[in-house]
Motif scaffolding. Structure first.
Motif, mmCIF file in Angstrom:
data_model
loop_
_atom_site.group_PDB
_atom_site.id
_atom_site.type_symbol
_atom_site.label_atom_id
_atom_site.label_comp_id
_atom_site.label_asym_id
_atom_site.label_seq_id
_atom_site.Cartn_x
_atom_site.Cartn_y
_atom_site.Cartn_z
ATOM 1 N N LEU A 180 -26.384 10.273 18.351
ATOM 2 C CA LEU A 180 -27.681 10.322 19.021
ATOM 3 C C LEU A 180 -28.009 11.797 19.206
ATOM 4 C CD1 LEU A 180 -29.967 8.646 20.202
ATOM 5 C CD2 LEU A 180 -28.829 8.808 22.432
ATOM 6 N N GLN A 181 -29.002 12.255 18.465
ATOM 7 C CA GLN A 181 -29.298 13.681 18.365
ATOM 8 C C GLN A 181 -30.498 14.070 19.225
ATOM 9 O OE1 GLN A 181 -31.505 15.811 14.876
ATOM 10 N NE2 GLN A 181 -29.344 15.730 14.291
ATOM 11 N N ASP A 221 -14.672 15.437 23.887
ATOM 12 C CA ASP A 221 -15.307 14.521 24.838
ATOM 13 C C ASP A 221 -16.397 13.652 24.212
ATOM 14 O OD1 ASP A 221 -17.322 16.328 24.395
ATOM 15 O OD2 ASP A 221 -17.550 16.962 26.489
ATOM 16 N N GLY A 222 -16.541 13.707 22.873
ATOM 17 C CA GLY A 222 -17.526 12.868 22.199
ATOM 18 C C GLY A 222 -18.905 13.484 22.091
ATOM 19 N N GLN A 250 -12.029 13.772 15.317
ATOM 20 C CA GLN A 250 -13.110 14.677 14.936
ATOM 21 C C GLN A 250 -13.258 15.824 15.933
ATOM 22 O OE1 GLN A 250 -14.489 14.365 12.089
ATOM 23 N NE2 GLN A 250 -16.706 14.662 12.081
ATOM 24 N N GLY A 251 -12.897 15.560 17.192
ATOM 25 C CA GLY A 251 -12.990 16.589 18.217
ATOM 26 C C GLY A 251 -12.135 17.793 17.873
ATOM 27 N N GLY A 252 -12.694 18.994 18.047
ATOM 28 C CA GLY A 252 -11.972 20.209 17.696
ATOM 29 C C GLY A 252 -12.233 20.674 16.280
ATOM 30 N N LYS A 253 -13.100 19.956 15.559
ATOM 31 C CA LYS A 253 -13.436 20.332 14.189
ATOM 32 C C LYS A 253 -14.810 20.999 14.135
ATOM 33 C CE LYS A 253 -9.910 18.337 11.999
ATOM 34 N NZ LYS A 253 -8.943 19.082 11.156
ATOM 35 N N GLY A 286 -25.817 16.504 20.814
ATOM 36 C CA GLY A 286 -25.831 15.077 21.096
ATOM 37 C C GLY A 286 -24.441 14.506 21.269
ATOM 38 N N SER A 287 -24.370 13.179 21.216
ATOM 39 C CA SER A 287 -23.099 12.461 21.297
ATOM 40 C C SER A 287 -22.794 11.869 19.928
ATOM 41 C CB SER A 287 -23.180 11.353 22.344
ATOM 42 O OG SER A 287 -24.221 10.444 22.028
#
Length: 287
Positions: free
Chosen positions: A240-241, A206-207, A170-173, A223-224
């Motif tokens: 977690l927003q 990095d999440g 998902q990272g980079g999207k 958030g993460s």
């Protein structure tokens, strides 16, 4: 006279045979009759080896404190008698196995009865297929008034071997979420994103993520996040927003149903069901 009676009996027998053959021919030749029976048995057979993802949308009952009210139940049909199950998106989910049997209710509806291996709990679930890959479900439990329901997606055993539409990372999207429906049993209308709002969510490797909202009731947040692919076309996101403007922190569970590699539909339970959203999304590489 005896010869006359014998002749009459023969004529009656011939008439009965002809009428019986006529009705048999009509029953066999009726395509709607044959198609209905074929499709009814087809639904039960197709489950074997496949995977059902049950999206939880409503939960009711006297005591539901231990019942998951968000996320998805994932059922894998091992053979014609056994299934395994797990859940993603709620800490109350359990993992296990059950014996099951399936009975046709109509040409697009089946009823499943399952008995849990560990607890012996018996449940009855109705699946109403809107097409071969999706529909609505409702589950009841013996000796309980708890009812869980929602929508489901089905992946045939052959489709489980195909390349997933869900991204590996998902990272980079960047995801563009369009709100089509939103509701809250607590908050007044106008205090949360409504139909027509758009949220851009930027995911890092990095999440972590950041988001910017456009339209009625939207707020910027960050958030993460953690994503889990539960089927080739279904992904669950747990986040977690943090909303700086409101000094508010809350979790949410979001379910993506990919229709192509870059678009689909989404369903979100925010703050344990405080607000429920659904809509469409598109994605693209942001890095």
């Amino acid at each position: 006279m005896q010869s006359y009676n014998l002749l009459l009996n023969k004529i009656l027998i011939i008439i009965v045979i002809l009428i019986g053959g006529l009705f048999t021919h009509i029953a066999i030749a009726d395509p709607s009759h044959a198609k209905a029976n074929a499709s009814k048995s087809h639904l039960a057979r197709e489950l074997i080896g496949g995977k059902l993802v049950l999206q939880i949308e409503t939960v009711s009952g006297t005591d539901i404190s231990d019942v998951p009210n968000k996320g998805v139940v994932v059922q894998h049909y091992i053979d014609k008698n056994k299934l395994t199950y797990s859940g993603v998106g709620d800490e109350r989910f359990l993992t296990g196995a059950a014996n099951y049997s399936v009975k046709d209710v109509s040409h697009n509806k089946v009823k499943e009865v399952s008995v849990d291996h560990a607890t012996g709990q018996k449940s009855q679930t109705t699946y109403h297929f809107s097409d071969p890959t999706q529909g609505e479900w409702k589950r009841r439990f013996d000796n309980s008034d708890t009812i869980i329901s929602g929508h489901f997606s089905f992946t045939h055993k052959t489709s489980l071997l195909l390349e997933p539409l869900v991204p590996k990372v998902q990272g980079g999207k960047t995801l563009v979420l369009t709100v089509l429906h939103s509701t809250s049993k607590v908050l007044p209308t106008g205090t949360y994103p409504a139909a027509g709002a758009v949220i851009l969510q930027f995911y890092l490797a990095d999440g972590t993520y950041t988001a910017k909202g456009y339209g009625p009731g939207t707020v910027d947040h960050f958030g993460s996040y953690k994503t889990t692919m539960v089927a080739p076309k279904v992904q669950v996101e747990q986040t977690l927003q943090t909303i700086p403007e409101l000094n508010y922190i809350a979790p949410y569970t979001l379910i993506y149903h990919y229709e192509t590699a870059f678009s689909g539909t989404w369903y979100q339970s925010f703050a344990d069901g405080l607000i429920v959203f659904s809509g469409t999304f598109s994605s693209f590489d942001s890095e």
